[in-house]
Design a protein around this motif. Structure first.
Motif, PDB file in Angstrom:
ATOM      1  N   ASP A  87     -16.652  13.768-101.518  1.00 48.04           N
ATOM      2  CA  ASP A  87     -15.483  13.794-102.404  1.00 48.04           C
ATOM      3  C   ASP A  87     -15.321  15.117-103.158  1.00 48.04           C
ATOM      4  OD1 ASP A  87     -14.333  11.397-101.830  1.00 48.04           O
ATOM      5  OD2 ASP A  87     -15.135  10.334-103.580  1.00 48.04           O
ATOM      6  N   ASP A  88     -16.445  15.725-103.533  1.00 48.11           N
ATOM      7  CA  ASP A  88     -16.380  16.976-104.293  1.00 48.11           C
ATOM      8  C   ASP A  88     -15.667  18.089-103.527  1.00 48.11           C
ATOM      9  OD1 ASP A  88     -17.810  15.709-106.179  1.00 48.11           O
ATOM     10  OD2 ASP A  88     -19.676  16.843-105.915  1.00 48.11           O
ATOM     11  N   TRP A  89     -15.584  17.938-102.226  1.00 47.70           N
ATOM     12  CA  TRP A  89     -14.983  18.984-101.404  1.00 47.70           C
ATOM     13  C   TRP A  89     -13.515  18.723-101.084  1.00 47.70           C
ATOM     14  CZ3 TRP A  89     -17.320  23.563-100.320  1.00 47.70           C
ATOM     15  CH2 TRP A  89     -18.665  23.659-100.705  1.00 47.70           C
ATOM     16  N   VAL A  90     -12.972  17.631-101.600  1.00 48.82           N
ATOM     17  CA  VAL A  90     -11.568  17.319-101.288  1.00 48.82           C
ATOM     18  C   VAL A  90     -10.624  18.400-101.818  1.00 48.82           C
ATOM     19  CG1 VAL A  90      -9.695  15.697-101.811  1.00 48.82           C
ATOM     20  CG2 VAL A  90     -11.889  14.839-100.992  1.00 48.82           C
ATOM     21  N   THR A  91     -10.930  18.953-102.989  1.00 48.82           N
ATOM     22  CA  THR A  91     -10.055  20.014-103.513  1.00 48.82           C
ATOM     23  C   THR A  91     -10.104  21.257-102.611  1.00 48.82           C
ATOM     24  OG1 THR A  91     -11.857  20.552-105.014  1.00 48.82           O
ATOM     25  CG2 THR A  91      -9.980  19.358-105.946  1.00 48.82           C
ATOM     26  N   SER A  92     -11.258  21.520-102.010  1.00 50.54           N
ATOM     27  CA  SER A  92     -11.356  22.675-101.099  1.00 50.54           C
ATOM     28  C   SER A  92     -10.578  22.400 -99.815  1.00 50.54           C
ATOM     29  CB  SER A  92     -12.819  22.965-100.761  1.00 50.54           C
ATOM     30  OG  SER A  92     -13.559  23.157-101.932  1.00 50.54           O
ATOM     31  N   LEU A  93     -10.683  21.157 -99.313  1.00 48.16           N
ATOM     32  CA  LEU A  93      -9.884  20.765 -98.144  1.00 48.16           C
ATOM     33  C   LEU A  93      -8.398  20.933 -98.443  1.00 48.16           C
ATOM     34  CD1 LEU A  93     -11.193  17.318 -96.781  1.00 48.16           C
ATOM     35  CD2 LEU A  93     -11.036  19.474 -95.517  1.00 48.16           C
ATOM     36  N   ALA A  94      -8.012  20.468 -99.640  1.00 50.30           N
ATOM     37  CA  ALA A  94      -6.601  20.527-100.032  1.00 50.30           C
ATOM     38  C   ALA A  94      -6.131  21.972-100.145  1.00 50.30           C
ATOM     39  CB  ALA A  94      -6.397  19.778-101.344  1.00 50.30           C
ATOM     40  N   ALA A  95      -6.988  22.829-100.708  1.00 49.58           N
ATOM     41  CA  ALA A  95      -6.604  24.236-100.873  1.00 49.58           C
ATOM     42  C   ALA A  95      -6.395  24.902 -99.516  1.00 49.58           C
ATOM     43  CB  ALA A  95      -7.682  24.974-101.666  1.00 49.58           C
ATOM     44  N   LEU A  96      -7.277  24.599 -98.564  1.00 46.81           N
ATOM     45  CA  LEU A  96      -7.104  25.159 -97.222  1.00 46.81           C
ATOM     46  C   LEU A  96      -5.834  24.606 -96.580  1.00 46.81           C
ATOM     47  CD1 LEU A  96      -7.992  26.802 -94.793  1.00 46.81           C
ATOM     48  CD2 LEU A  96      -9.514  24.919 -94.127  1.00 46.81           C
ATOM     49  N   ALA A  97      -5.606  23.299 -96.738  1.00 54.45           N
ATOM     50  CA  ALA A  97      -4.409  22.691 -96.155  1.00 54.45           C
ATOM     51  C   ALA A  97      -3.141  23.333 -96.731  1.00 54.45           C
ATOM     52  CB  ALA A  97      -4.405  21.186 -96.414  1.00 54.45           C
ATOM     53  N   HIS A  98      -3.169  23.632 -98.017  1.00 56.07           N
ATOM     54  CA  HIS A  98      -1.995  24.251 -98.656  1.00 56.07           C
ATOM     55  C   HIS A  98      -1.766  25.663 -98.124  1.00 56.07           C
ATOM     56  CE1 HIS A  98       1.152  24.819-101.516  1.00 56.07           C
ATOM     57  NE2 HIS A  98       0.503  25.730-102.210  1.00 56.07           N
ATOM     58  N   GLN A  99      -2.856  26.396 -97.960  1.00 59.02           N
ATOM     59  CA  GLN A  99      -2.760  27.748 -97.360  1.00 59.02           C
ATOM     60  C   GLN A  99      -2.139  27.672 -95.971  1.00 59.02           C
ATOM     61  OE1 GLN A  99      -6.718  29.338 -96.989  1.00 59.02           O
ATOM     62  NE2 GLN A  99      -6.172  31.102 -98.216  1.00 59.02           N
ATOM     63  N   VAL A 100      -2.611  26.717 -95.193  1.00 59.54           N
ATOM     64  CA  VAL A 100      -2.116  26.559 -93.815  1.00 59.54           C
ATOM     65  C   VAL A 100      -0.637  26.191 -93.834  1.00 59.54           C
ATOM     66  CG1 VAL A 100      -2.315  25.126 -91.730  1.00 59.54           C
ATOM     67  CG2 VAL A 100      -4.376  26.003 -92.850  1.00 59.54           C
ATOM     68  N   ARG A 101      -0.282  25.263 -94.723  1.00 57.43           N
ATOM     69  CA  ARG A 101       1.135  24.882 -94.840  1.00 57.43           C
ATOM     70  C   ARG A 101       2.006  26.102 -95.185  1.00 57.43           C
ATOM     71  NH1 ARG A 101       3.786  22.739 -99.793  1.00 57.43           N
ATOM     72  NH2 ARG A 101       5.986  23.174 -99.482  1.00 57.43           N
ATOM     73  N   LEU A 102       1.557  26.907 -96.157  1.00 61.52           N
ATOM     74  CA  LEU A 102       2.358  28.074 -96.552  1.00 61.52           C
ATOM     75  C   LEU A 102       2.459  29.069 -95.400  1.00 61.52           C
ATOM     76  CD1 LEU A 102       1.086  28.648-100.206  1.00 61.52           C
ATOM     77  CD2 LEU A 102       3.305  27.721 -99.504  1.00 61.52           C
ATOM     78  N   ALA A 103       1.341  29.290 -94.707  1.00 66.92           N
ATOM     79  CA  ALA A 103       1.341  30.255 -93.611  1.00 66.92           C
ATOM     80  C   ALA A 103       2.231  29.788 -92.461  1.00 66.92           C
ATOM     81  CB  ALA A 103      -0.092  30.477 -93.119  1.00 66.92           C
ATOM     82  N   ARG A 104       2.181  28.497 -92.177  1.00 61.47           N
ATOM     83  CA  ARG A 104       2.903  28.005 -91.002  1.00 61.47           C
ATOM     84  C   ARG A 104       4.334  27.567 -91.306  1.00 61.47           C
ATOM     85  NH1 ARG A 104      -0.172  26.642 -86.437  1.00 61.47           N
ATOM     86  NH2 ARG A 104       1.892  26.127 -85.615  1.00 61.47           N
ATOM     87  N   CYS A 105       4.574  27.057 -92.497  1.00 66.15           N
ATOM     88  CA  CYS A 105       5.873  26.442 -92.792  1.00 66.15           C
ATOM     89  C   CYS A 105       6.584  27.077 -93.979  1.00 66.15           C
ATOM     90  CB  CYS A 105       5.694  24.950 -93.092  1.00 66.15           C
ATOM     91  SG  CYS A 105       4.681  24.077 -91.899  1.00 66.15           S
ATOM     92  N   GLY A 106       5.905  27.873 -94.754  1.00 66.27           N
ATOM     93  CA  GLY A 106       6.530  28.430 -95.951  1.00 66.27           C
ATOM     94  C   GLY A 106       6.511  27.434 -97.105  1.00 66.27           C
ATOM     95  N   PRO A 107       7.092  27.846 -98.233  1.00 62.64           N
ATOM     96  CA  PRO A 107       7.014  27.011 -99.435  1.00 62.64           C
ATOM     97  C   PRO A 107       8.090  25.927 -99.514  1.00 62.64           C
ATOM     98  CG  PRO A 107       8.123  29.063 -99.945  1.00 62.64           C
ATOM     99  CD  PRO A 107       7.733  29.150 -98.497  1.00 62.64           C
TER     100      PRO A 107
END
Ligand SMILES: [Zn+2]
Ligand SMILES: [Zn+2]
Lengths: 386, 65
Positions: A87-107
């Protein structure tokens, strides 16, 4: 927690109301039902083994390299390694997912409204659904809404800032009369409101898919809901393969495919990964993420909602598994995520259903639009060409 | 939506969540009313993006958002 819960669930909704120091507070009879149905009632989660931090960091950086440098999809094995992080790593997973979303789809965020144009009375037995005629639920079957009512709903959607409007019907598949009504409505709605019109009307034949595509249906929704291996636990009147075949027809005839998931029906982590890989193969434009909102009278009516933190974990994993899709918040987000709804927007979600759902209500469109404004995420149409 | 769509006066009328006469109100947040508070019959409910309309055969229409 316990005293608060017992107060909130006290039957009758009576409480005493008075100013501090007022010795003679008057009993007030309120009409509001006080309850917190989801607090403390959350689904059991899998036991995840302890993983040391260097292993966790390695898995995350390998995923980052695969998605942002190598531009390839993650494998089932890689996704399983991420799903197993504590569970402690969920924020890190989320941060990577957000980076990927921005890179692939924009804001940008795509906002959609949906309407149940024909409610209840469905012959299928999807165990999560209050619209099946096989279960005794409070939802009463109603016939196809008339064109004026559908147009009115599309106008409500447009007023809420949406670019997409989806007409949904509780049917196994469309009969000829339904086909004709939909094919009349689609251009009417598009001309009158400028909204892109999507349709969700169950299983299609090849000919029906062709006619919808030619008739201006921009996107067709047909959810897999869950993995192939879990599907027979929740639907017996048609098969997972039937659904996949309709999804393929949608794509083959040039409509955008909207193919969603329903998380929280009792499927395992492995089965969620299985679904992700099956979605990778179907390559939909949009994936709506639903979370089970247990419906009274259905076979899943006594299940508990997914825990909010677990929902964030899976939002992130869906973005990491499906880096380029329009990943939409759909049903169940209010009762599942509550105060964490904005966190989902920075964990991979880049679209949402605004306003009410098919048979349940959503939070207000104003709250969602305020959230997007606060997050500095512009609202606009997204397409499959990202 | 603050979940106040489901209301019942305890001891008066029927629960809009289950139609029960003795229920103190079991409707959940984010559910529209499903039963008439006057007679306990199932309502015909149309949920739209901006609201809902609930209609009892005998007691007419109730709207909400
Ligand atoms: Zn009740
Ligand atoms: Zn009535």
């Amino acid at each position: 927690m316990v005293p608060l819960l017992s107060f909130l669930s006290a039957p009758g909704g009576h409480y005493r109301n008075g100013m501090p120091g007022d010795a003679t507070a008057t009993p007030i009879r309120t009409t509001v039902t006080l309850s917190a149905p989801n607090r403390g009632r959350r689904q059991a989660e899998p036991d995840r083994p302890d993983i040391d931090s260097s292993t966790a960091r390695n898995r995350l950086s390998a995923a980052q390299a695969a998605l942002l440098d190598e531009h390839r999809l993650l494998t089932a094995e890689e996704l399983a390694g991420l799903a197993a992080l504590p569970d402690d790593w969920v924020t890190s997973l989320a941060a990577l997912a957000h980076q990927v979303r921005l890179a692939r789809c924009g804001p940008g965020v795509e906002v959609e409204g949906i309407l149940s144009a024909k409610t209840g009375g469905c012959p299928e037995d999807c165990h999560f659904c209050s619209q099946s005629s096989q279960f005794d639920t409070p939802v009463k079957a109603t016939p196809f809404l008339d064109a004026g009512e559908v147009l009115q709903a599309a106008e409500e959607t447009k007023a809420a800032g949406a670019t997409e409007f989806c007409i949904v019907l509780a049917v196994r598949g469309p009969d000829e009369r339904t086909m004709q009504r939909i094919l009349e409505l689609v251009p009417l709605i598009h001309e009158q409101t400028g909204l892109n019109v999507a349709v969700s009307a169950g299983l299609l034949t090849e000919d029906q898919a062709r006619r919808f595509a030619q008739g201006g249906v921009h996107r067709y929704n047909h959810n897999l809901e869950t993995s192939r291996s879990f599907f027979p636990n929740v639907v017996t009147t048609h098969s997972w393969d039937d659904r996949r075949d309709t999804c393929r027809l949608v794509r083959n005839h040039g409509m955008e495919l909207c193919c969603g998931a329903l998380i929280g029906m009792g499927e395992s982590d492995e089965q969620r990964i299985e679904l992700l890989v099956q979605l990778q193969e179907l390559d939909p434009t949009e994936v709506p993420m639903n979370f089970l909102n247990p419906r009274p009278g259905t076979p899943l009516g006594d299940e508990h909602p997914v825990a909010a933190w677990e929902a964030i974990r899976w939002i992130a994993l869906f973005r990491l598994g499906l880096p380029g899709v329009i990943l939409r918040y759909a049903g169940g987000r209010e009762v599942t995520l509550r105060e964490l709804q904005s966190m989902g927007m920075t964990s991979g979600i880049n679209a949402l259903i605004v306003g009410n759902y098919l048979t349940t209500l959503g939070r207000s469109a104003d709250e969602d639009l305020q959230m997007l404004s606060d997050l500095r995420m512009p609202v606009g149409a997204l397409t499959g060409v990202l | 939506m603050d979940g106040t769509a489901n209301r019942v006066d305890p001891g008066v009328g029927f629960c809009t969540g289950c139609g029960g006469a003795s229920c103190a109100g079991c409707g959940r947040p984010f559910d529209p009313p499903r039963f008439c508070s006057t007679c306990g019959r199932r309502l015909t409910v149309a949920v739209t993006p901006g609201g809902y309309r609930a209609r009892c055969r005998d007691h007419g229409e109730l709207c909400g958002s």
